[in-house]
Design a protein around this motif. Structure first.
Motif, mmCIF file in Angstrom:
data_model
loop_
_atom_site.group_PDB
_atom_site.id
_atom_site.type_symbol
_atom_site.label_atom_id
_atom_site.label_comp_id
_atom_site.label_asym_id
_atom_site.label_seq_id
_atom_site.Cartn_x
_atom_site.Cartn_y
_atom_site.Cartn_z
ATOM 1 N N LYS A 192 48.414 43.281 47.077
ATOM 2 C CA LYS A 192 48.259 44.054 45.837
ATOM 3 C C LYS A 192 47.370 43.294 44.853
ATOM 4 O O LYS A 192 47.598 42.120 44.566
ATOM 5 C CB LYS A 192 49.625 44.320 45.210
ATOM 6 C CG LYS A 192 49.578 45.158 43.943
ATOM 7 C CD LYS A 192 50.975 45.403 43.399
ATOM 8 C CE LYS A 192 50.943 46.224 42.112
ATOM 9 N NZ LYS A 192 52.314 46.451 41.568
ATOM 10 N N PHE A 193 46.381 43.982 44.296
ATOM 11 C CA PHE A 193 45.414 43.346 43.402
ATOM 12 C C PHE A 193 46.016 43.033 42.038
ATOM 13 O O PHE A 193 46.714 43.865 41.439
ATOM 14 C CB PHE A 193 44.199 44.263 43.221
ATOM 15 C CG PHE A 193 43.146 43.699 42.311
ATOM 16 C CD1 PHE A 193 42.456 42.542 42.645
ATOM 17 C CD2 PHE A 193 42.841 44.322 41.109
ATOM 18 C CE1 PHE A 193 41.481 42.025 41.805
ATOM 19 C CE2 PHE A 193 41.865 43.816 40.268
ATOM 20 C CZ PHE A 193 41.184 42.660 40.615
ATOM 21 N N VAL A 194 45.760 41.835 41.561
ATOM 22 C CA VAL A 194 46.153 41.404 40.219
ATOM 23 C C VAL A 194 44.906 40.837 39.556
ATOM 24 O O VAL A 194 44.299 39.904 40.070
ATOM 25 C CB VAL A 194 47.261 40.323 40.257
ATOM 26 C CG1 VAL A 194 47.585 39.838 38.848
ATOM 27 C CG2 VAL A 194 48.509 40.868 40.943
ATOM 28 N N GLU A 195 44.526 41.376 38.409
ATOM 29 C CA GLU A 195 43.273 40.973 37.783
ATOM 30 C C GLU A 195 43.476 40.019 36.615
ATOM 31 O O GLU A 195 44.440 40.126 35.854
ATOM 32 C CB GLU A 195 42.493 42.189 37.289
ATOM 33 C CG GLU A 195 43.178 42.977 36.191
ATOM 34 C CD GLU A 195 42.319 44.108 35.656
ATOM 35 O OE1 GLU A 195 41.089 43.952 35.628
ATOM 36 O OE2 GLU A 195 42.885 45.143 35.286
ATOM 37 N N GLY A 196 42.543 39.074 36.504
ATOM 38 C CA GLY A 196 42.453 38.235 35.326
ATOM 39 C C GLY A 196 43.561 37.214 35.155
ATOM 40 O O GLY A 196 44.491 37.104 35.952
ATOM 41 N N PHE A 197 43.439 36.448 34.089
ATOM 42 C CA PHE A 197 44.419 35.418 33.768
ATOM 43 C C PHE A 197 45.726 36.038 33.288
ATOM 44 O O PHE A 197 45.725 36.974 32.493
ATOM 45 C CB PHE A 197 43.868 34.487 32.682
ATOM 46 C CG PHE A 197 44.868 33.472 32.203
ATOM 47 C CD1 PHE A 197 45.094 32.319 32.933
ATOM 48 C CD2 PHE A 197 45.591 33.684 31.041
ATOM 49 C CE1 PHE A 197 46.031 31.388 32.520
ATOM 50 C CE2 PHE A 197 46.529 32.757 30.605
ATOM 51 C CZ PHE A 197 46.751 31.606 31.345
ATOM 52 N N ARG A 198 46.831 35.491 33.780
ATOM 53 C CA ARG A 198 48.161 35.896 33.336
ATOM 54 C C ARG A 198 48.956 34.634 32.998
ATOM 55 O O ARG A 198 48.852 33.639 33.716
ATOM 56 C CB ARG A 198 48.914 36.656 34.437
ATOM 57 C CG ARG A 198 48.170 37.852 35.038
ATOM 58 C CD ARG A 198 48.005 38.972 34.044
ATOM 59 N NE ARG A 198 47.291 40.102 34.609
ATOM 60 C CZ ARG A 198 47.893 41.184 35.131
ATOM 61 N NH1 ARG A 198 49.213 41.260 35.163
ATOM 62 N NH2 ARG A 198 47.175 42.179 35.617
ATOM 63 N N PRO A 199 49.770 34.654 31.961
ATOM 64 C CA PRO A 199 50.628 33.505 31.682
ATOM 65 C C PRO A 199 51.669 33.353 32.780
ATOM 66 O O PRO A 199 51.957 34.296 33.524
ATOM 67 C CB PRO A 199 51.261 33.868 30.334
ATOM 68 C CG PRO A 199 51.194 35.353 30.262
ATOM 69 C CD PRO A 199 49.943 35.739 30.974
ATOM 70 N N PHE A 200 52.254 32.158 32.873
ATOM 71 C CA PHE A 200 53.208 31.893 33.955
ATOM 72 C C PHE A 200 54.409 32.835 33.904
ATOM 73 O O PHE A 200 54.957 33.199 34.951
ATOM 74 C CB PHE A 200 53.678 30.436 33.889
ATOM 75 C CG PHE A 200 54.655 30.097 34.981
ATOM 76 C CD1 PHE A 200 54.255 30.082 36.307
ATOM 77 C CD2 PHE A 200 55.980 29.809 34.673
ATOM 78 C CE1 PHE A 200 55.161 29.785 37.319
ATOM 79 C CE2 PHE A 200 56.888 29.505 35.679
ATOM 80 C CZ PHE A 200 56.474 29.487 37.003
ATOM 81 N N SER A 201 54.827 33.235 32.713
ATOM 82 C CA SER A 201 55.966 34.158 32.612
ATOM 83 C C SER A 201 55.689 35.460 33.361
ATOM 84 O O SER A 201 56.585 36.027 33.995
ATOM 85 C CB SER A 201 56.282 34.457 31.144
ATOM 86 O OG SER A 201 55.150 35.013 30.481
ATOM 87 N N GLU A 202 54.434 35.917 33.327
ATOM 88 C CA GLU A 202 54.069 37.125 34.068
ATOM 89 C C GLU A 202 54.017 36.850 35.561
ATOM 90 O O GLU A 202 54.389 37.696 36.375
ATOM 91 C CB GLU A 202 52.727 37.672 33.575
ATOM 92 C CG GLU A 202 52.802 38.362 32.230
ATOM 93 C CD GLU A 202 51.540 39.149 31.924
ATOM 94 O OE1 GLU A 202 50.933 39.703 32.863
ATOM 95 O OE2 GLU A 202 51.148 39.204 30.745
#
Length: 212
Positions: A192-202
Motif C-alpha cells: 500500500k502506497f504511503v506518500e511523503g514524510f510522516r511523524p513516528f506517531s503516524e
C-alpha cells in the motif's frame, strides 16, 4: 513597477513550491502490476516479518533526511529489530543528480560490508558537504566516510570505482518509473502506497494497522 515586482516574487514562489511538491512526492502512483519488493538488494529484518516497508529515498531530499534522522532509529528499534517489520531501502536519484546517484552506489557498497545503515545516516548528515562537491571529488568524500565507519577502504573503493552497485541503483530507478513514483520519500507498506514524510506517531498507526 510594484506590480512587476509582485509578479516576479509570485513567480519565484510558485517555482519553489513546485520544487518542494516534487521532492515530497505529491502525486500518488497510478495502478501498476510492479512489485515494490522485487529484486531488492538492501533489506533489513526477518524475511517472514508480517509487515514489509519499502522506502524510495534521495540523499539530497530534506524530507528523506528528516525520516532517516527522526523515524528510522525508532522504526528499527521497535519493529525491525523485534521481527515485526522487514525494511527495504531503494534509491531514487532525480534526472541530472549524478552526485546523488554516486552516493547511492557508495551506500550500496557499504552494504557489502554490513555498514549500509550507518553509511546511509552519514550521507544524510553530511549532504551539505558532498552535495556541493564537484563530481570528480566525490570518491574522496565517500572513501573518507567509509574510513570513519571502520570499513575496508580498498575494498570499498574497488566496489565504487568498478561500478559494482550501479545496476542496483539503475534497477531502483526503473522500478520507480514502473510504479509511477516521481517524488521522495515514497513508501509501500505491504504493497500500500504511503506518500511523503510522516511523524513516528503516524508510522506507529500505519504499521499497527498493517499487522491486523
Amino acid at each position: 513597477m510594484q506590480r512587476a515586482v509582485f509578479a516576479m516574487v509570485l513567480g519565484i514562489a510558485i517555482i519553489l513550491a513546485a520544487g518542494l511538491w516534487y521532492l515530497q512526492g505529491a502525486q500518488k502512483p497510478s495502478a501498476s502490476n510492479a512489485d515494490p519488493v522485487a529484486g531488492a538488494h538492501v533489506v533489513y529484518g526477518k524475511a517472514d516479518a508480517p509487515v514489509t516497508i519499502v522506502e524510495f529515498s534521495n540523499y539530497l531530499c530534506p524530507h528523506c533526511k528528516h525520516h532517516a534522522e527522526q523515524n528510522l532509529p525508532l522504526i528499527f528499534a521497535k519493529y525491525v529489530d523485534t521481527g515485526k517489520v522487514r525494511y527495504v531501502f531503494r534509491d531514487l536519484p532525480f534526472p541530472t543528480q549524478n552526485n546523488v546517484e554516486l552516493a547511492a552506489q557508495a551506500a550500496d557498497c557499504a552494504y557489502e560490508q554490513n555498514k549500509y545503515y550507518d553509511y546511509h545516516e552519514l550521507l544524510f548528515r553530511a549532504n551539505e558537504l558532498w552535495g556541493r562537491a564537484p563530481l570528480d571529488e566525490l570518491p574522496k568524500y565517500f572513501a573518507d566516510y567509509a574510513a570513519q565507519l571502520g570499513m575496508d577502504v580498498p575494498r570499498f573503493n574497488a566496489c565504487l570505482q568498478g561500478g559494482k552497485t550501479k545496476p542496483w541503483v539503475e534497477a531502483d530507478k526503473a522500478l520507480a518509473e514502473k510504479l509511477n513514483i516521481n517524488g521522495t520519500p515514497s513508501f509501500f507498506v505491504n504493497g500500500k502506497f504511503v506518500e511523503g514524510f510522516r511523524p513516528f506517531s503516524e508510522w506507529q498507526k500505519i504499521i499497527d494497522e498493517a499487522t491486523r
